[in-house]
Design a protein around this motif. Structure first.
Motif, PDB file in Angstrom:
ATOM      1  N   LYS A   7       0.836  -1.190   0.082  1.00 51.36           N
ATOM      2  CA  LYS A   7       0.204  -0.270  -0.035  1.00 51.36           C
ATOM      3  C   LYS A   7       0.996   1.246   0.146  1.00 51.36           C
ATOM      4  O   LYS A   7       1.821   1.395   0.715  1.00 51.36           O
ATOM      5  CB  LYS A   7      -0.785   0.071   1.309  1.00 51.36           C
ATOM      6  CG  LYS A   7      -2.101  -1.080   1.373  1.00 51.36           C
ATOM      7  CD  LYS A   7      -2.771  -1.040   2.471  1.00 51.36           C
ATOM      8  CE  LYS A   7      -3.741  -2.206   2.570  1.00 51.36           C
ATOM      9  NZ  LYS A   7      -4.685  -1.887   3.636  1.00 51.36           N
ATOM     10  N   ASP A  31      -0.378  -2.743  -4.676  1.00 51.47           N
ATOM     11  CA  ASP A  31      -1.668  -3.273  -4.747  1.00 51.47           C
ATOM     12  C   ASP A  31      -2.755  -2.083  -4.721  1.00 51.47           C
ATOM     13  O   ASP A  31      -3.795  -2.303  -5.224  1.00 51.47           O
ATOM     14  CB  ASP A  31      -1.900  -4.271  -3.855  1.00 51.47           C
ATOM     15  CG  ASP A  31      -0.921  -5.437  -4.076  1.00 51.47           C
ATOM     16  OD1 ASP A  31      -0.877  -5.968  -5.211  1.00 51.47           O
ATOM     17  OD2 ASP A  31       0.009  -5.779  -3.158  1.00 51.47           O
ATOM     18  N   GLU A  32      -2.390  -1.309  -3.758  1.00 50.33           N
ATOM     19  CA  GLU A  32      -3.450  -0.067  -3.477  1.00 50.33           C
ATOM     20  C   GLU A  32      -2.577   1.274  -3.488  1.00 50.33           C
ATOM     21  O   GLU A  32      -1.550   1.370  -2.948  1.00 50.33           O
ATOM     22  CB  GLU A  32      -4.008  -0.504  -2.008  1.00 50.33           C
ATOM     23  CG  GLU A  32      -4.756  -1.733  -2.337  1.00 50.33           C
ATOM     24  CD  GLU A  32      -5.627  -1.857  -0.761  1.00 50.33           C
ATOM     25  OE1 GLU A  32      -5.787  -0.856   0.162  1.00 50.33           O
ATOM     26  OE2 GLU A  32      -6.226  -2.703  -0.459  1.00 50.33           O
ATOM     27  N   SER A  51      -8.216   5.132 -12.493  1.00 43.39           N
ATOM     28  CA  SER A  51      -8.913   3.823 -12.416  1.00 43.39           C
ATOM     29  C   SER A  51      -9.542   3.547 -13.947  1.00 43.39           C
ATOM     30  O   SER A  51      -9.465   2.361 -14.199  1.00 43.39           O
ATOM     31  CB  SER A  51     -10.034   3.947 -11.362  1.00 43.39           C
ATOM     32  OG  SER A  51     -11.329   4.534 -11.844  1.00 43.39           O
ATOM     33  N   MET A  54      -7.420   1.238 -15.881  1.00 38.95           N
ATOM     34  CA  MET A  54      -7.209  -0.249 -15.628  1.00 38.95           C
ATOM     35  C   MET A  54      -7.020  -1.317 -16.654  1.00 38.95           C
ATOM     36  O   MET A  54      -6.580  -2.585 -16.581  1.00 38.95           O
ATOM     37  CB  MET A  54      -7.895  -0.354 -14.097  1.00 38.95           C
ATOM     38  CG  MET A  54      -6.936  -1.243 -13.166  1.00 38.95           C
ATOM     39  SD  MET A  54      -5.669  -0.313 -12.773  1.00 38.95           S
ATOM     40  CE  MET A  54      -6.348   0.962 -11.785  1.00 38.95           C
ATOM     41  N   ARG A  60      -4.031  -5.242 -11.705  1.00 37.09           N
ATOM     42  CA  ARG A  60      -4.988  -4.270 -11.312  1.00 37.09           C
ATOM     43  C   ARG A  60      -4.404  -3.660 -10.049  1.00 37.09           C
ATOM     44  O   ARG A  60      -3.834  -4.197  -9.114  1.00 37.09           O
ATOM     45  CB  ARG A  60      -6.421  -4.869 -10.900  1.00 37.09           C
ATOM     46  CG  ARG A  60      -7.493  -3.967 -10.240  1.00 37.09           C
ATOM     47  CD  ARG A  60      -8.916  -4.620  -9.899  1.00 37.09           C
ATOM     48  NE  ARG A  60      -9.711  -3.291  -9.296  1.00 37.09           N
ATOM     49  CZ  ARG A  60      -9.945  -3.433  -8.238  1.00 37.09           C
ATOM     50  NH1 ARG A  60      -9.359  -4.301  -7.589  1.00 37.09           N
ATOM     51  NH2 ARG A  60     -10.790  -2.478  -7.753  1.00 37.09           N
ATOM     52  N   THR A  61      -4.525  -2.407  -9.923  1.00 40.76           N
ATOM     53  CA  THR A  61      -4.189  -1.665  -8.560  1.00 40.76           C
ATOM     54  C   THR A  61      -5.398  -0.682  -8.012  1.00 40.76           C
ATOM     55  O   THR A  61      -5.901   0.069  -8.920  1.00 40.76           O
ATOM     56  CB  THR A  61      -3.024  -0.418  -8.837  1.00 40.76           C
ATOM     57  OG1 THR A  61      -1.992  -1.197  -9.590  1.00 40.76           O
ATOM     58  CG2 THR A  61      -2.786   0.294  -7.700  1.00 40.76           C
ATOM     59  N   LYS A  62      -5.846  -1.331  -7.060  1.00 38.59           N
ATOM     60  CA  LYS A  62      -6.866  -0.317  -6.276  1.00 38.59           C
ATOM     61  C   LYS A  62      -6.712   0.909  -6.129  1.00 38.59           C
ATOM     62  O   LYS A  62      -5.531   1.119  -5.394  1.00 38.59           O
ATOM     63  CB  LYS A  62      -7.328  -1.210  -5.207  1.00 38.59           C
ATOM     64  CG  LYS A  62      -8.538  -0.631  -4.287  1.00 38.59           C
ATOM     65  CD  LYS A  62      -8.739  -1.469  -2.966  1.00 38.59           C
ATOM     66  CE  LYS A  62     -10.233  -0.784  -2.440  1.00 38.59           C
ATOM     67  NZ  LYS A  62     -10.471  -1.521  -1.235  1.00 38.59           N
ATOM     68  N   ILE A  63      -7.579   1.851  -6.479  1.00 38.70           N
ATOM     69  CA  ILE A  63      -6.739   3.367  -6.248  1.00 38.70           C
ATOM     70  C   ILE A  63      -8.292   4.044  -5.620  1.00 38.70           C
ATOM     71  O   ILE A  63      -9.432   3.811  -6.134  1.00 38.70           O
ATOM     72  CB  ILE A  63      -6.651   4.093  -7.473  1.00 38.70           C
ATOM     73  CG1 ILE A  63      -6.138   5.637  -7.169  1.00 38.70           C
ATOM     74  CG2 ILE A  63      -7.662   4.018  -8.604  1.00 38.70           C
ATOM     75  CD1 ILE A  63      -5.074   6.059  -8.195  1.00 38.70           C
ATOM     76  N   TYR A  64      -8.139   4.799  -4.555  1.00 38.62           N
ATOM     77  CA  TYR A  64      -9.042   5.426  -3.904  1.00 38.62           C
ATOM     78  C   TYR A  64      -8.611   6.691  -3.142  1.00 38.62           C
ATOM     79  O   TYR A  64      -7.537   6.762  -2.874  1.00 38.62           O
ATOM     80  CB  TYR A  64      -9.917   4.469  -3.081  1.00 38.62           C
ATOM     81  CG  TYR A  64      -8.823   3.724  -1.870  1.00 38.62           C
ATOM     82  CD1 TYR A  64      -8.557   4.335  -0.634  1.00 38.62           C
ATOM     83  CD2 TYR A  64      -8.068   2.642  -2.310  1.00 38.62           C
ATOM     84  CE1 TYR A  64      -7.957   3.627   0.262  1.00 38.62           C
ATOM     85  CE2 TYR A  64      -7.063   2.182  -1.490  1.00 38.62           C
ATOM     86  CZ  TYR A  64      -6.965   2.520  -0.056  1.00 38.62           C
ATOM     87  OH  TYR A  64      -6.099   1.969   0.841  1.00 38.62           O
TER      88      TYR A  64
END
Length: 316
Positions: A7, A31-32, A51, A54, A60-64
């Motif tokens: 992260k 990963d994030e 995003s 992607m 895949r990279t989770k982005i928030y």
């Protein structure tokens, strides 16, 4: 760094922070990614935009988006928040605003339980690195600045045009401040393992057009050349940040010129300056002490003097 999920948080979603996120995603480094910006709408828009790419990337990279209070379980926090100088020539111009920005920010991050690695990219980066170290209370190996990593890359590009060779076949470092007092350690620049100074002595006519002082100047001024034309530099430093993060998360033991808190190395303590260091999962594993010649040591002392003066001007 106990989690298996890698992260990274990026604070400051201007040109540098956004380019960093783009590089991290396209290289599948983590990963994030948590995005934080004082303008929450901008952070949300950047996360959404990133995003949408992607589907075209192999992992895949989770982005928030989120807040400082969500930083507790981050492996790395990249600090990109800060102002650009009003004009080219002096990164120290934004020192006061950098202090004001980081004072509250670092406090809130540490209150979240954060125990990872800080990577500072905001200017003046050497002073900001020292500032973050003092404010966070973390061990010196876990507070790193991008330092002269980008300047070293610029030097290699310039040399590759003169010789000509692939810039990745050039080994060497720009040391000192990421700023006007930086210098090239020419005594340690090699081309395919052969010292550059030996090559120039053996092929005087072929490389008579190479002026090392001029190359150092062009390396130093490369960022300002970009800044005066488009208002910021961000693609190169975005990739530099990504490379540092990759080396940390992958435990690569890669050597890069980064801003490091010295503790006796090169005869200095309580100062952060750009020097080559081994980057691992623990942050800075070891600082490499180059055997600088007398001229280079004078340049190193002068550069440290500039950084020291700026540090002493802060209410730390």
């Amino acid at each position: 760094m106990g989690s298996n999920v890698r992260k990274i948080a990026i604070i400051g979603l201007g040109q540098v922070g956004s380019s960093c996120a783009y590089s991290l995603i396209n290289q599948s480094i983590c990963d994030e990614i948590l995005l934080i910006d004082r303008n929450a709408e901008r952070a949300y828009a950047q996360a959404l935009d990133l995003s949408h790419g992607m589907d075209f990337i192999h992992s895949r990279t989770k982005i928030y988006t989120g807040t400082y209070e969500q930083c507790g379980d981050m492996d790395i926090i990249v600090l990109c928040a800060g102002a650009n100088p009003a004009k080219a020539g002096d990164r120290m111009e934004v020192l006061d605003s950098a202090y004001a920005i980081h004072k509250d920010m670092i406090k809130r991050i540490m209150e979240s339980g954060f125990n990872g690695i800080f990577l500072a990219a905001s200017n003046p980066v050497d002073v900001v690195t020292y500032m973050v170290w003092k404010m966070s209370g973390l061990p010196r190996n876990r507070v790193i600045g991008t330092g002269t990593s980008i300047d070293t890359a610029r030097l290699k590009i310039l040399l590759s045009e003169y010789l000509p060779i692939d810039p990745r076949s050039v080994q060497g470092y720009v040391l000192g401040e990421h700023g006007e007092s930086q210098f090239t350690a020419w005594s340690h620049v090699t081309i395919g393992g052969k010292p550059l100074l030996d090559i120039l002595r053996q092929h005087k006519e072929r490389f008579a057009h190479m002026d090392l002082d001029e190359l150092s100047r062009r390396t130093r001024d490369a960022g300002w050349e970009i800044f005066t034309r488009k208002g910021s530099t961000h693609f190169g430093i975005g990739n530099a940040i990504a490379a540092i993060c990759r080396s940390i998360l992958n435990d690569d033991h890669k050597i890069m010129a980064v801003s490091t808190i010295l503790d006796g190395e090169y005869g200095y303590r309580e100062i952060s300056v750009g020097v080559p260091a081994i980057l691992t999962r623990h942050g800075i594993e070891e600082v490499l002490e180059l055997n600088l010649n007398s001229r280079e040591m004078i340049q190193f002392d002068q550069s440290c003097g500039v950084i020291r003066k700026a540090i002493e001007s802060l209410p730390l």
